[in-house]
Design an enzyme around this catalytic site. Structure first.
Site, mmCIF file in Angstrom:
data_model
loop_
_atom_site.group_PDB
_atom_site.id
_atom_site.type_symbol
_atom_site.label_atom_id
_atom_site.label_comp_id
_atom_site.label_asym_id
_atom_site.label_seq_id
_atom_site.Cartn_x
_atom_site.Cartn_y
_atom_site.Cartn_z
ATOM 1 N N GLU A 40 33.803 49.538 36.080
ATOM 2 C CA GLU A 40 35.277 49.083 36.805
ATOM 3 C C GLU A 40 35.331 47.895 36.730
ATOM 4 O O GLU A 40 34.389 46.866 37.483
ATOM 5 C CB GLU A 40 35.123 49.865 38.254
ATOM 6 N N ARG A 44 39.883 40.713 39.661
ATOM 7 C CA ARG A 44 39.811 39.348 40.739
ATOM 8 C C ARG A 44 39.624 38.046 40.010
ATOM 9 O O ARG A 44 39.478 37.137 40.784
ATOM 10 C CB ARG A 44 38.574 39.710 41.629
ATOM 11 N N THR A 67 40.649 46.891 41.588
ATOM 12 C CA THR A 67 41.307 45.956 42.497
ATOM 13 C C THR A 67 42.674 45.618 41.722
ATOM 14 O O THR A 67 43.487 44.557 42.031
ATOM 15 C CB THR A 67 40.777 44.558 42.644
ATOM 16 N N LYS A 127 39.318 56.574 47.023
ATOM 17 C CA LYS A 127 38.136 55.476 47.073
ATOM 18 C C LYS A 127 38.117 55.341 48.579
ATOM 19 O O LYS A 127 39.014 54.993 49.360
ATOM 20 C CB LYS A 127 38.640 54.196 46.319
#
Length: 209
Positions: A40, A44, A67, A127
């Site tokens: 993943e 960021r 994210t 999640k």
């Protein structure tokens, strides 16, 4: 196809924060060498899309975008070759854009209300984030009792030590963690150590419930 189908039984997902796209090739090679060909790549950092793209181009990795918080980032992830999308929270715009593109999405939740909202959007794999700060495995157990149709991917505070406990619960599809791709290892180019930590993950995963 949902996110758990895409992950193909890989129940530990390395959560990658990589600043330099030029190191993506070495990272990908280490993941494959360690027998954990999944990642993943989190959005960021300024060049996260380039990192994701280089990992995806290898062809021997299952790469998702993490994210992701806007529909525009969904488009960028899709264009960069992401096979799935992970979000820290529940955004209807993000989920619907992923659905429009046929891109499996795992939105973040930490409450019963958020799970109900996810179900309303047609999502049943979520999640659980931030896992440890939100009560950890006891909270997963409580939420799964109320929502037996939901599968959880706990992330946030997951370590080599507590991952087996999460993975043993039948409602947990997978966990996300960064101990095998710790930023210090990536920054120092310690690819052998990354591969070794990925290899050790096989002892943790077990079979999907």
């Amino acid at each position: 196809m949902n996110a758990t189908d895409v992950l193909r039984g890989h129940r530990v997902v390395p959560v990658v924060v990589l600043e330099d796209p030029d190191r993506a090739g070495d990272l990908g090679a280490a993941l494959v060498a360690g027998g954990l060909p999944v990642a993943e790549a989190t959005f960021r950092t300024p060049r996260a899309a380039a990192v994701l793209q280089r990992l995806a181009r290898r062809g021997d990795l299952i790469v998702g975008a993490g994210t992701v918080i806007t529909a525009r980032q969904v488009d960028l992830a899709h264009q960069s070759g992401a096979r799935f999308v992970v979000s820290p929270g529940l955004s209807a715009d993000v989920v619907r854009r992923c659905q429009d593109l046929g891109l499996p999405v795992i939105p973040g939740v930490s409450t019963a209300s958020e799970i109900m909202a996810a179900l309303d959007l047609g999502v049943d794999t979520v999640k659980f984030f931030p896992a440890e700060a939100s009560g950890g495995l006891p909270t997963v157990k409580a939420l799964s009792a109320a929502f037996p149709q939901v599968r959880f991917v706990p992330t946030g505070g997951i370590t080599e030590r507590n991952a087996p406990d999460y993975l043993a619960h039948p409602a947990v599809a997978a966990v996300g963690g960064s101990w095998m791709v710790a930023p210090g290892l990536l920054a120092d180019g310690r690819w052998d150590e990354v591969a070794a930590r990925c290899s050790a993950v096989h002892d943790l995963q077990g079979a999907a419930p």
